[in-house]
Design a protein around this motif. Structure first.
Motif, short mmCIF file in Angstrom:
data_model
loop_
_atom_site.label_atom_id
_atom_site.label_comp_id
_atom_site.label_asym_id
_atom_site.label_seq_id
_atom_site.Cartn_x
_atom_site.Cartn_y
_atom_site.Cartn_z
N GLY A 190 0.79 -1.22 0.00
CA GLY A 190 0.00 0.00 0.00
C GLY A 190 0.82 1.28 0.00
N GLY A 191 2.08 1.17 -0.37
CA GLY A 191 2.94 2.36 -0.39
C GLY A 191 3.60 2.54 -1.74
N SER A 192 4.69 3.29 -1.75
CA SER A 192 5.44 3.53 -2.99
C SER A 192 6.84 3.99 -2.64
N GLY A 193 7.74 3.86 -3.62
CA GLY A 193 9.09 4.34 -3.40
C GLY A 193 9.13 5.84 -3.18
N GLU A 194 8.27 6.56 -3.90
CA GLU A 194 8.21 8.01 -3.76
C GLU A 194 7.81 8.40 -2.34
N ALA A 195 6.84 7.67 -1.78
CA ALA A 195 6.39 7.97 -0.42
C ALA A 195 7.51 7.72 0.59
N VAL A 196 8.28 6.67 0.38
CA VAL A 196 9.40 6.37 1.28
C VAL A 196 10.44 7.47 1.20
N ARG A 197 10.80 7.86 -0.02
CA ARG A 197 11.81 8.91 -0.21
C ARG A 197 11.38 10.23 0.43
N GLU A 198 10.07 10.52 0.41
CA GLU A 198 9.57 11.79 0.94
C GLU A 198 9.19 11.70 2.41
N GLY A 199 9.40 10.51 3.01
CA GLY A 199 9.09 10.36 4.43
C GLY A 199 7.63 10.23 4.73
N ARG A 200 6.81 9.87 3.72
CA ARG A 200 5.37 9.77 3.92
C ARG A 200 4.88 8.33 4.09
#
Length: 281
Positions: A190-200
């Protein structure tokens, strides 16, 4: 196990930047220990390139220098007066080590500079194989114990160590723009690499992916231990013992790689000593 009163430049470098491999190298035969430290020091040198440059091109130039220097050294040319490169070139010549293996390690660091996250588990394992496992196989070659059996065991141990290392260093990697979590696992959670990189990314997403990677690392450790290997190459395979400890603490912390207790954990030396005494990693 004994520690020399004065460490060489290579051993000091490994002691400072790669304490785990430093500890395992101390269990190598005394006449092979410095060679193993030299190999690990080379790995430290090329790994630090990512942290020492602001622009990928500058890192690429530095990695190309390592490639050109090793090629020149193998041909009998100058390796410059570099405290790691010079003795490393001599060791490669004297022991007939394959230059291709060193090239694989350098290429893996080039990929790191590009900062591309693995698309799936298979890609994450390939990354670990081209870096951590390649170093393990070179360590076996340095110890003079490279056989078909030890190579298979070393490949599994190296991949497991690479996967565990990526989990342990997740925050550090992200600070340098490097993401090592597979994109497909993040999507499934339920996430994404972009969300991890942005701390979300939520803690639930991160723990879910970390658990899958941890279980995959344990699979490789299990497969490695199915293979019968001699004591000669044990020092190169001892990271498997340390991987067990890191996986246990990750599991205890709910597979949260950002839990501060994960970074604080230090494996007990007694585990390495027992493995050395029993000849089992």
């Amino acid at each position: 196990m004994s520690v020399p009163p004065v460490l060489s430049h290579a051993a000091s470098l490994v002691s400072r930047f790669d304490r785990d491999r430093f500890a395992t190298a101390l269990f190598a035969p005394l006449d092979q220990r410095e060679a193993l430290m030299l190999l690990y020091a080379f790995n430290v040198e090329i790994a630090l390139v990512l942290e020492s440059v602001r622009e990928p091109m500058a890192g690429m130039i530095r990695l190309q220098w390592w490639h050109d220097t090793l090629v020149a050294g193998l041909d009998g040319g100058s390796c410059d007066n570099h405290p790691v490169a010079q003795p490393l070139c001599a060791m490669i010549r004297e022991r007939g080590l394959p230059l291709e293996a060193f090239d694989h390690l350098i290429s893996a660091r080039r990929d790191d500079l590009e900062g591309i996250a693995p698309a799936d588990m298979a890609a994450a394992e390939r990354q670990a194989e081209s870096s951590s496992a390649a170093l393990t196989l070179l360590a076996l070659a340095v110890l003079g114990t490279e056989t078909e059996e030890t190579r298979r065991a070393g490949r599994h141990v190296g991949i497991a160590w690479g996967l565990v290392g990526n989990l342990r260093a997740l925050g550090h990697h992200l600070s340098m723009g490097k993401l090592t979590l597979p994109e497909d696992l993040l999507r499934d959670a339920g996430g994404s690499g972009e969300a991890v990189r942005e701390g979300r990314a939520s803690t639930g997403v991160l723990t879910s992916v970390a658990q899958v990677l941890g279980q995959r690392a344990r699979y490789h450790l299990t497969e490695a231990r199915r293979i019968r290997v001699g004591r000669g190459g044990l020092a190169a395979l001892l990271p498997a013992v340390l991987a067990d400890g890191y996986l246990q603490v990750l599991e205890k912390m709910g597979w949260n790689p950002f839990d501060s207790r994960v970074a604080q954990y230090r494996p007990r030396p007694i585990r390495l000593t027992l493995a050395h005494l029993t000849g089992r990693f």
